[in-house]
Design an enzyme around this catalytic site. Structure first.
Site, PDB file in Angstrom:
ATOM      1  N   HIS A  58       0.855  -1.175   0.000  1.00  0.00           N
ATOM      2  CA  HIS A  58       0.000   0.000   0.000  1.00  0.00           C
ATOM      3  C   HIS A  58       0.897   1.233   0.000  1.00  0.00           C
ATOM      4  CE1 HIS A  58      -3.910  -1.890   1.794  1.00  0.00           C
ATOM      5  NE2 HIS A  58      -3.302  -2.717   0.959  1.00  0.00           N
ATOM      6  N   GLU A  60       1.078   3.857   1.819  1.00  0.00           N
ATOM      7  CA  GLU A  60       1.620   4.254   3.122  1.00  0.00           C
ATOM      8  C   GLU A  60       2.774   3.354   3.549  1.00  0.00           C
ATOM      9  OE1 GLU A  60      -2.967   4.700   3.548  1.00  0.00           O
ATOM     10  OE2 GLU A  60      -1.564   3.516   2.378  1.00  0.00           O
ATOM     11  N   CYS A 102      -2.385  -0.228   7.340  1.00  0.00           N
ATOM     12  CA  CYS A 102      -1.562   0.974   7.246  1.00  0.00           C
ATOM     13  C   CYS A 102      -1.611   1.780   8.542  1.00  0.00           C
ATOM     14  CB  CYS A 102      -2.000   1.811   6.063  1.00  0.00           C
ATOM     15  SG  CYS A 102      -1.667   0.972   4.490  1.00  0.00           S
TER      16      CYS A 102
END
Length: 166
Positions: A58, A60, A102
């Site tokens: 992801h 992040e 995240c």
């Protein structure tokens, strides 16, 4: 470090650039930047799940890994003992509200501030579905600035999913 709302708007523009770049690998267009303790750009990330076949890639997480690496390299360059995994006094700017994975990574890396664009009503963990970033039972709490350039961020995602669901 004091972060002003104007800075949030500008840094979100850089995160949106990363989100657009994710389209090149057919990844969901989510981008992130991490601003370092000095107020400058420390790291960038974008969704790379499709690009690398990695469910944890992801935006992040990609940015957090890059920021930790950059801090270790900076410390080593000046002869300090590199810690690197504590991203204290950094700010994460991301185009979509962080998910639970995240948000956990943000808490564990000690990032004190998160700025995000669009809300994620299905999987968000910064106030919509969950609020992991401000969970008082955890050992670190995060200041959250939601809705920065929200319309732009949401439109990019809506257009992506509309084209893919055709």
């Amino acid at each position: 470090m004091t972060v002003r709302r104007l800075d949030h708007e500008q840094w979100m523009g850089r995160a949106l650039d990363e989100a657009h770049a994710a389209l090149n690998t057919d990844d969901v267009p989510i981008g992130a930047v991490i601003i370092g303790p000095d107020g400058g750009l420390l790291a960038v990330g974008r969704n790379e799940r499709e690009a690398f076949g990695d469910p944890t890639a992801h935006a992040e997480v990609v940015a957090i890994r890059a920021a930790a690496r950059a801090l270790r390299e900076r410390a080593a360059a000046v002869g300090d003992s590199p810690d690197g995994w504590r991203l204290e006094d950094c700010t994460l700017v991301v185009t979509l509200e962080p998910c639970a994975m995240c948000a956990g990574a943000i808490v564990l890396s000690r990032i004190p501030r998160v700025v995000f664009g669009a809300w994620d009503e299905k999987a968000g963990a910064a106030g919509s579905v969950f609020d992991i970033l401000r969970e008082r039972r955890l050992n670190h709490w995060v200041e959250v600035f939601p809705g920065v350039r929200e319309a732009e961020c949401a439109t990019l995602l809506r257009e992506f999913f509309s084209a893919h669901r055709g």
